[in-house]
Scaffold this motif. Sequence first.
Motif, PDB file in Angstrom:
ATOM      1  N   VAL A 298     -11.088   2.691  -9.396  1.00 24.74           N
ATOM      2  CA  VAL A 298     -10.972   3.714  -8.445  1.00 24.74           C
ATOM      3  C   VAL A 298     -12.284   4.306  -8.372  1.00 24.74           C
ATOM      4  CG1 VAL A 298      -9.985   5.983  -8.065  1.00 24.74           C
ATOM      5  CG2 VAL A 298      -8.425   4.087  -8.906  1.00 24.74           C
TER       6      VAL A 298
ATOM      7  N   ALA B 299       1.007  -1.199   0.060  1.00 27.48           N
ATOM      8  CA  ALA B 299       0.153  -0.004   0.039  1.00 27.48           C
ATOM      9  C   ALA B 299       0.828   1.186   0.104  1.00 27.48           C
ATOM     10  CB  ALA B 299      -1.138   0.035   1.169  1.00 27.48           C
TER      11      ALA B 299
ATOM     12  N   VAL C 275       2.306   1.707  -3.676  1.00 28.24           N
ATOM     13  CA  VAL C 275       1.425   2.469  -4.518  1.00 28.24           C
ATOM     14  C   VAL C 275       1.295   3.748  -3.946  1.00 28.24           C
ATOM     15  CG1 VAL C 275      -0.819   2.239  -5.235  1.00 28.24           C
ATOM     16  CG2 VAL C 275       0.252   0.174  -4.983  1.00 28.24           C
ATOM     17  N   ALA C 276       1.063   4.115  -2.874  1.00 25.41           N
ATOM     18  CA  ALA C 276       0.773   5.370  -2.155  1.00 25.41           C
ATOM     19  C   ALA C 276       2.038   6.228  -2.588  1.00 25.41           C
ATOM     20  CB  ALA C 276       0.619   5.408  -0.843  1.00 25.41           C
TER      21      ALA C 276
ATOM     22  N   ALA D 110      -4.762   5.869  -2.801  1.00 27.00           N
ATOM     23  CA  ALA D 110      -3.289   5.972  -3.414  1.00 27.00           C
ATOM     24  C   ALA D 110      -3.428   7.006  -4.683  1.00 27.00           C
ATOM     25  CB  ALA D 110      -2.850   4.665  -3.968  1.00 27.00           C
ATOM     26  N   PHE D 111      -4.562   6.915  -5.482  1.00 25.46           N
ATOM     27  CA  PHE D 111      -4.777   7.804  -6.474  1.00 25.46           C
ATOM     28  C   PHE D 111      -5.580   8.845  -6.041  1.00 25.46           C
ATOM     29  CE2 PHE D 111      -4.194   3.740  -8.403  1.00 25.46           C
ATOM     30  CZ  PHE D 111      -3.605   4.048  -9.590  1.00 25.46           C
TER      31      PHE D 111
ATOM     32  N   GLN E  10      -9.881   0.071  -2.798  1.00 28.34           N
ATOM     33  CA  GLN E  10      -8.901   0.153  -2.137  1.00 28.34           C
ATOM     34  C   GLN E  10      -7.677   0.795  -2.896  1.00 28.34           C
ATOM     35  OE1 GLN E  10      -7.043  -4.153  -2.347  1.00 28.34           O
ATOM     36  NE2 GLN E  10      -6.374  -3.856  -4.527  1.00 28.34           N
ATOM     37  N   GLU E  11      -7.666   1.478  -4.081  1.00 30.95           N
ATOM     38  CA  GLU E  11      -6.835   2.352  -4.622  1.00 30.95           C
ATOM     39  C   GLU E  11      -7.192   3.668  -4.584  1.00 30.95           C
ATOM     40  OE1 GLU E  11      -6.274   0.162  -8.193  1.00 30.95           O
ATOM     41  OE2 GLU E  11      -5.577  -1.456  -6.915  1.00 30.95           O
ATOM     42  N   ASP E  12      -8.376   4.153  -3.873  1.00 28.45           N
ATOM     43  CA  ASP E  12      -8.950   5.562  -3.956  1.00 28.45           C
ATOM     44  C   ASP E  12      -7.908   6.480  -3.265  1.00 28.45           C
ATOM     45  OD1 ASP E  12     -11.211   4.488  -4.960  1.00 28.45           O
ATOM     46  OD2 ASP E  12     -12.207   5.131  -3.337  1.00 28.45           O
TER      47      ASP E  12
ATOM     48  N   THR F 228      -5.037  -9.459  -3.712  1.00 29.87           N
ATOM     49  CA  THR F 228      -3.980  -9.106  -4.273  1.00 29.87           C
ATOM     50  C   THR F 228      -2.790 -10.083  -3.970  1.00 29.87           C
ATOM     51  OG1 THR F 228      -4.285  -6.844  -4.442  1.00 29.87           O
ATOM     52  CG2 THR F 228      -2.083  -7.598  -5.134  1.00 29.87           C
TER      53      THR F 228
ATOM     54  N   GLU G 126      -3.680  -8.718  -9.170  1.00 29.68           N
ATOM     55  CA  GLU G 126      -5.053  -8.312  -8.446  1.00 29.68           C
ATOM     56  C   GLU G 126      -6.076  -9.455  -9.145  1.00 29.68           C
ATOM     57  OE1 GLU G 126      -6.935  -5.042  -9.578  1.00 29.68           O
ATOM     58  OE2 GLU G 126      -6.049  -4.016  -8.292  1.00 29.68           O
TER      59      GLU G 126
END
Length: 495
Positions: free
Chosen positions: A181, A12, A15-16, A352-353, A348-350, A264, A309
Amino acid sequence: MNRRNFCRTAVAAGVAASFPALYGCERKMPVATEAQTSIRGISLSGAEIELERSAIKELGESMMGPVLLSGDPGYDGVRKVWNGMHDRRPALIARCLNSQDVSNAVTFARQRELLLAVRGGGHSWPGKSVCDDGLMLDLSLMNTVATDPKVQRAFARGGALLGALDTSSLEHGLVTTAGVVSHTGVGGFTLGGGMGRLNRKYGLAVDNLRSAEMITADGRIRRVNADQDQDLFWAIRGGGGNFGVVTEFELQLYPFDRNVFSGTIVWPIAQARDVLEFYGEWYQKLSDEMYVGPAMATMPDGTGAIMMEVVYNGDPAKGEKELAPLRKIGKPMDDGVKVQDYTVMQTQEDAAFAHGVRSYIKNGMVSEISQELVNAMLDAYIPDPRLMMFTHTLGGAVKRVGELDTAFPHRNAETMLGVGGGWMDPTMDEGAIAACREWYQQLEPFMGGYYSNIDFDAKGVEGNYGPAYERLARIKGEFDSGNLFRLNSNIKPAV
Ligand SMILES: Cc1cc2nc3c(=O)[nH]c(=O)nc-3n(C[C@H](O)[C@H](O)[C@H](O)COP(=O)(O)OP(=O)(O)OC[C@H]3O[C@@H](n4cnc5c(N)ncnc54)[C@H](O)[C@@H]3O)c2cc1C
């Protein structure tokens, strides 16, 4: 912290680090004073034009939603789009509340040949939903989604976000293909194709679009579907925002158990060859229920990782059986695949993006994950925490739609392969973009065409649409001969 939690946190964080959190700074600009009788605008051809304050006032009075000028409260917040690299200042922002507002704003821009940007969710990588000195037509207040379980349809307004689409449909035990996202807009996502983790089973978002309400350049409010305005309905299923402003999307939904076998798996980068070589054979036999694809990234501490994923849209026991061979490859640092709520993956990627990240991206369509491509992926990998290579798995239902049945042109692709980066410091722009390009260039020989929704500086629009382009250009000529809707992957109107 145990090893599993450490790995999950480290991934995490990796990606972040590529897509870090938002910063807030607004450029101070001179404010137009009430004493000025006009403000400066820019025409479609790039010429400077005067916009009469009285005409702007008239537009404001004709609309339910507010019209904002530089200096108005809210102006700086609304003009911001997702990618922090784009700091543009529209001459005016029309915050539409209903279809008539949209029609009035479109008419205002057309009559003055004023440059027009249409903002849905604001996630265009090249920032095409905001412009300097033109009119920004903002749909973000038209953001609700209603689900009708009887007909299994969702009705998403033009500025709705994917999270609202998932939330509304899942409440009724239904779902449709939505992207990865949740703060991405339904608008741009759907009009350009719409890839999501369920696309192998249900197709792209364009394959699930059953009708749309849209406002064309003439200001007319139309309902388009398979029987009505068939050309327009075909063109908006892949042709992006070229044909008008969509104020409502009617999308097909499917019964769905939200407890899905998903998560993942992460391996150290040293095992990337084993993982990719296995995947290159195995993916060809995947069921439509199985979505799984690789990504390569680097943690902030420099540790490289390859990830897969997974979302299995069906009986978890069958998913477990189908996934078993992949789980036996190498020694994963983490395997988080389990039965969990679908929204865990979908959000889960909200973070990070997050909004405000400075981001660059390029992609291409891949029809075969060959040994040569695997070698290139391994050679091209750059251990830089700001960058990552990712895939979006297609095939299945996406591939079974005819090449010209919709305007989305890449039906024979097995996967979309991309290289992207995220950073916060503006002084990094040049270096990080150059590194993304270097990575991408090594993979480019294996690609044919690209997904126009996920590209920063997409070129060769005509070639990318291939055999669909001629019909698109004809329809563009019929409905938008002045090319009012030009801030997109632009299709030139045929004369
Ligand atoms: C973090 C992130 C994750 C993403 N994930 C995915 C994914 O999983 N799958 C995928 O397929 N794509 C994905 N994308 C790409 C995404 O589909 C495009 O960026 C898309 O353009 C975003 O739509 P938007 O409405 O948010 O963008 P905006 O910037 O508002 O609009 C983009 C373009 O679409 C037009 N447009 C938007 N709404 C309308 C409307 N209602 N009527 C007419 N024209 C409109 C605009 O004119 C503009 O040209 C992602 C993008 C980001 C930034």
